[in-house]
Enzyme design. Structure first.
Site, PDB file in Angstrom:
ATOM      1  N   GLU A 103      41.965  34.730  33.721  1.00 30.46           N
ATOM      2  CA  GLU A 103      42.124  33.891  34.929  1.00 30.46           C
ATOM      3  C   GLU A 103      40.850  33.037  35.032  1.00 30.46           C
ATOM      4  O   GLU A 103      40.909  31.813  34.937  1.00 30.46           O
ATOM      5  CB  GLU A 103      42.313  34.769  36.173  1.00 30.46           C
ATOM      6  CG  GLU A 103      42.505  33.981  37.464  1.00 30.46           C
ATOM      7  CD  GLU A 103      42.586  34.880  38.710  1.00 30.46           C
ATOM      8  OE1 GLU A 103      42.148  36.041  38.642  1.00 30.46           O
ATOM      9  OE2 GLU A 103      43.079  34.386  39.753  1.00 30.46           O
ATOM     10  N   HIS A 159      44.749  41.811  34.924  1.00 26.23           N
ATOM     11  CA  HIS A 159      44.387  40.401  35.066  1.00 26.23           C
ATOM     12  C   HIS A 159      43.405  40.090  33.940  1.00 26.23           C
ATOM     13  O   HIS A 159      42.393  40.795  33.781  1.00 26.23           O
ATOM     14  CB  HIS A 159      43.689  40.150  36.402  1.00 26.23           C
ATOM     15  CG  HIS A 159      44.599  40.147  37.599  1.00 26.23           C
ATOM     16  ND1 HIS A 159      45.476  41.149  37.896  1.00 26.23           N
ATOM     17  CD2 HIS A 159      44.747  39.215  38.597  1.00 26.23           C
ATOM     18  CE1 HIS A 159      46.124  40.862  39.006  1.00 26.23           C
ATOM     19  NE2 HIS A 159      45.696  39.692  39.459  1.00 26.23           N
ATOM     20  N   HIS A 202      50.298  40.505  44.971  1.00 23.60           N
ATOM     21  CA  HIS A 202      49.450  41.499  45.636  1.00 23.60           C
ATOM     22  C   HIS A 202      49.972  41.617  47.061  1.00 23.60           C
ATOM     23  O   HIS A 202      49.900  40.631  47.817  1.00 23.60           O
ATOM     24  CB  HIS A 202      47.994  41.034  45.650  1.00 23.60           C
ATOM     25  CG  HIS A 202      47.446  40.773  44.274  1.00 23.60           C
ATOM     26  ND1 HIS A 202      46.685  41.691  43.583  1.00 23.60           N
ATOM     27  CD2 HIS A 202      47.565  39.701  43.447  1.00 23.60           C
ATOM     28  CE1 HIS A 202      46.347  41.191  42.400  1.00 23.60           C
ATOM     29  NE2 HIS A 202      46.872  39.979  42.288  1.00 23.60           N
ATOM     30  N   ASP A 261      51.271  35.439  43.450  1.00 21.49           N
ATOM     31  CA  ASP A 261      49.936  36.062  43.497  1.00 21.49           C
ATOM     32  C   ASP A 261      49.595  36.543  44.908  1.00 21.49           C
ATOM     33  O   ASP A 261      49.762  37.725  45.221  1.00 21.49           O
ATOM     34  CB  ASP A 261      48.878  35.086  42.944  1.00 21.49           C
ATOM     35  CG  ASP A 261      47.632  35.774  42.403  1.00 21.49           C
ATOM     36  OD1 ASP A 261      47.594  37.018  42.372  1.00 21.49           O
ATOM     37  OD2 ASP A 261      46.689  35.059  42.005  1.00 21.49           O
ATOM     38  N   ASP A 262      49.100  35.639  45.748  1.00 23.45           N
ATOM     39  CA  ASP A 262      48.720  35.957  47.134  1.00 23.45           C
ATOM     40  C   ASP A 262      49.267  34.841  48.018  1.00 23.45           C
ATOM     41  O   ASP A 262      48.515  33.943  48.446  1.00 23.45           O
ATOM     42  CB  ASP A 262      47.185  36.019  47.254  1.00 23.45           C
ATOM     43  CG  ASP A 262      46.589  37.070  46.329  1.00 23.45           C
ATOM     44  OD1 ASP A 262      46.635  38.262  46.670  1.00 23.45           O
ATOM     45  OD2 ASP A 262      46.105  36.687  45.245  1.00 23.45           O
ATOM     46  N   HIS A 264      54.041  39.314  39.775  1.00 21.32           N
ATOM     47  CA  HIS A 264      52.599  39.234  40.072  1.00 21.32           C
ATOM     48  C   HIS A 264      52.441  38.879  41.543  1.00 21.32           C
ATOM     49  O   HIS A 264      52.427  37.702  41.930  1.00 21.32           O
ATOM     50  CB  HIS A 264      51.945  38.185  39.155  1.00 21.32           C
ATOM     51  CG  HIS A 264      50.457  38.119  39.268  1.00 21.32           C
ATOM     52  ND1 HIS A 264      49.645  37.751  38.213  1.00 21.32           N
ATOM     53  CD2 HIS A 264      49.605  38.356  40.312  1.00 21.32           C
ATOM     54  CE1 HIS A 264      48.375  37.778  38.592  1.00 21.32           C
ATOM     55  NE2 HIS A 264      48.327  38.132  39.872  1.00 21.32           N
TER      56      HIS A 264
HETATM   57  N1  ADE Z   1      43.280  40.214  43.841  1.00 17.48           N
HETATM   58  C1  ADE Z   1      44.205  39.542  44.543  1.00 17.48           C
HETATM   59  N2  ADE Z   1      44.484  38.381  43.937  1.00 17.48           N
HETATM   60  C2  ADE Z   1      43.738  38.327  42.813  1.00 17.48           C
HETATM   61  C3  ADE Z   1      43.589  37.384  41.758  1.00 17.48           C
HETATM   62  N3  ADE Z   1      44.272  36.234  41.717  1.00 17.48           N
HETATM   63  N4  ADE Z   1      42.708  37.660  40.779  1.00 17.48           N
HETATM   64  C4  ADE Z   1      42.008  38.794  40.804  1.00 17.48           C
HETATM   65  N5  ADE Z   1      42.119  39.703  41.763  1.00 17.48           N
HETATM   66  C5  ADE Z   1      42.976  39.480  42.769  1.00 17.48           C
HETATM   67 ZN    ZN Z   2      46.631  38.478  40.938  1.00 16.81          ZN
END
Ligand code: ADE
Ligand code: ZN
Length: 341
Positions: free
Chosen positions: A205, A202, A24, A283-284, A22
């Protein structure tokens, strides 16, 4: 509280082979690279310094983050920009003993501002191939549909992907969750399935457990991204366990986006104890303050995970990947060897 400087779990995390499921790729854009690309492409950005960018990464929910994330990716214009972005991530992944990555990209985040699908995917794939040659990191690429956009735009994106389908493993669903349930994209996911693609989304969340049910029952997904709120529904937990569904949990993301109040509230240990195949992911990472090993370390300490728990998370990451069975088994054997070394 364990002494983190000498905690043997940190050494275990540092050597454990792992997959990241996971991630991005646009969310791995570090402020330093953002500035360099802005300069290279002659793009003005509303920040005076790297420190100012980092200071802006203070979010109270998912949408707060997404606004700055879409703005940040505006510096990506040329194929080489996507290459540099992806290679920088792979260098970090390699340092964290990641052996396999399944990364997301957001084609509509680029095509909506005039950068072609081919430019984005071309640079990302060229880096993934170079990373595999240089570091031995295998990969799968997953393209996500932005759920705040409509079905028609998702179908247009699937059409743009057509020439690349042998290089794309699956489709995902990301962006603003609440108000955009998985069922909104049922038909485009069905079309992706007909083309042999894996399906992930997703769900749970910020959205309610009903969205996770929909992802399972209406879309028929192969893996759930996040899934935190599934724990509110015991019948859903039973279903996830019975199906052997993998959840790609992102602890530092959850903290930064206020999905949890404190890192001690991360659901990862509860999920493991319930028999859910949880995994740990970043994630990011540029926006949430840590790459995959930072996420492992944060929950190892906060949840007092055992060495066996940590190895289970790494084994789950391979078991839940889209690798062939023999490759999964070879990686899981390497996890076990690292645990006992
Ligand atoms: N796009 C990038 N990170 C995300 C996240 N945690 N939830 C939804 N969309 C995303
Ligand atoms: Zn994500």
């Amino acid at each position: 509280m364990a002494d983190t400087a000498t905690d043997p779990r940190d050494a275990l995390i540092a050597r454990l082979p792992k997959a990241e499921l996971h991630l991005h790729i646009e969310g791995s854009l570090e402020p330093e690279l953002m500035f360099a690309l802005a300069k290279r492409n002659g793009i003005a950005i509303p920040f005076a310094s790297v420190e100012e960018v980092r200071a802006a990464y203070d979010f109270s929910n998912l949408q707060d983050f997404l606004d700055i994330y879409y703005q940040g990716m505006g510096v990506l214009r040329e194929e080489q920009d996507f290459f540099d972005l992806t290679m920088a991530y792979l260098e970090r992944a390699h340092a964290d003993t990641v052996r396999h990555v399944e990364i997301f990209f957001d084609p509509q985040g680029h095509t909506e501002r005039g950068v072609s699908f081919d430019t984005a995917i071309g640079g990302i794939l060229r880096a993934l191939d170079a990373g595999e040659a240089r570091f031995g990191i295998t990969y799968r690429l997953i393209m996500c549909f932005l759920r705040h956009l409509d079905e028609e735009s998702a179908f247009a994106t699937l059409a743009q992907a057509e020439p690349w389908l042998d290089r794309i493993a699956g489709v995902g669903l990301d962006s603003s969750e609440v108000g955009h349930p998985p069922a909104k994209f049922a038909r485009v996911f069905a079309a992706a399935r007909e083309r042999g693609l894996k399906l992930v989304a997703h769900a749970g969340e910020e959205g309610p457990p009903e969205y996770v049910w929909e992802a399972l029952d209406v879309i028929g997904i192969d893996r759930i991204d996040h899934g935190n709120r599934a724990l509110e529904d015991s019948a859903l937990v039973e279903r996830i366990v019975a199906d052997g569904q993998t959840l790609t949990v992102c602890p530092l993301s959850n903290l930064k986006l206020c999905v949890i109040e404190r890192i001690e509230d991360s659901p990862v240990k509860r999920m493991l104890d319930l028999g859910i195949a949880a995994t740990v992911n970043s994630d990011d990472p540029s926006y949430f303050g840590g790459y995959v090993n930072d996420n492992y370390r944060a929950i190892a300490h906060a949840l007092d995970l055992s060495a066996a728990d940590i190895a289970r998370l790494a084994a789950n990451s391979f078991a839940g990947s889209f690798l062939p069975e023999e490759e999964k088994q070879a990686h899981i054997a390497a996890v076990e060897a690292a645990l006992s070394s």
